[in-house]
Design an enzyme around this catalytic site. Structure first.
Site, PDB file in Angstrom:
ATOM      1  N   HIS A 217       0.591  -1.113   0.353  1.00 19.94           N
ATOM      2  CA  HIS A 217       0.206  -0.227  -0.247  1.00 19.94           C
ATOM      3  C   HIS A 217       0.853   1.247  -0.013  1.00 19.94           C
ATOM      4  O   HIS A 217       2.126   1.376   0.366  1.00 19.94           O
ATOM      5  CB  HIS A 217      -1.277   0.243   1.343  1.00 19.94           C
ATOM      6  CG  HIS A 217      -1.874  -1.076   1.865  1.00 19.94           C
ATOM      7  ND1 HIS A 217      -1.295  -2.184   1.837  1.00 19.94           N
ATOM      8  CD2 HIS A 217      -3.186  -1.135   1.224  1.00 19.94           C
ATOM      9  CE1 HIS A 217      -2.712  -3.412   1.739  1.00 19.94           C
ATOM     10  NE2 HIS A 217      -3.743  -2.240   1.303  1.00 19.94           N
TER      11      HIS A 217
ATOM     12  N   ASP B  17      26.415   0.472  -6.855  1.00 20.42           N
ATOM     13  CA  ASP B  17      26.545   1.550  -7.399  1.00 20.42           C
ATOM     14  C   ASP B  17      28.254   1.786  -7.982  1.00 20.42           C
ATOM     15  O   ASP B  17      28.450   2.378  -8.964  1.00 20.42           O
ATOM     16  CB  ASP B  17      25.178   1.946  -7.999  1.00 20.42           C
ATOM     17  CG  ASP B  17      25.709   2.687  -9.519  1.00 20.42           C
ATOM     18  OD1 ASP B  17      25.941   2.428 -10.544  1.00 20.42           O
ATOM     19  OD2 ASP B  17      24.907   4.365  -9.712  1.00 20.42           O
TER      20      ASP B  17
END
Length: 158
Positions: free
Chosen positions: A77, A129
């Site tokens: 949600h 990364d």
């Protein structure tokens, strides 16, 4: 299928209806670990990496990930979060392991475990990364829920 609330009567996926649940204070803390070689450890701790403040960028990525969990985990949600905190510590007993902890808080009808897990994961991925040009052999491991509080199921501590 009745034990799994994410399936309807036909056995198909659904988002759980939380409209009848009570609003409570909820929090969750998740952890991820990233094992790096010594040169990356030194670059991060000494602030000498060309990409800048790796942990600062990763911290922001974790906060953004927590806020956007519902966009990447299909049955989550959208939540109004009241707080997200990401902390770091190093374990240097043989390996160089960055221990990432993400704590997420809300007052609502559903828990924030997925938001905390997503934040911790995104932090580890962001560090990877930013450092992969130096060494692609870093290892992301042991992503887990440490604790959660609030809600019908009560508290949990690993």
């Amino acid at each position: 299928m009745s034990n799994f609330t994410h399936f309807n009567e036909e056995g198909r996926a659904r988002m759980v209806d939380i409209s009848d649940k009570s609003v409570t204070k909820r929090s969750a803390t998740a952890q991820a670990k990233l094992v790096v070689p010594e040169n990356i450890y030194l670059g991060i701790t000494e602030g000498t990496l060309k990409k800048g403040d790796v942990l600062g960028v990763a911290q922001v990525a974790g906060i953004m990930a927590a806020k956007n969990t519902h966009q990447i985990i299909p049955m989550c949600h959208p939540l109004s979060l009241s707080g997200v905190d990401v902390t770091f510590r190093w374990e240097t007993d043989g390996d160089y392991t960055l221990v990432i902890e993400a704590t997420v808080k809300t007052t609502g009808k559903t828990g924030v475990e997925m938001e905390a897990l997503t934040a911790a994961s995104a932090v580890a991925l962001t560090v990877y990364d930013m450092c992969k040009a130096l060494d692609k052999g870093m290892i992301i491991k042991e992503t887990k829920l440490l604790e959660k509080s609030g809600g019908k199921s009560g508290d949990y501590k690993a």
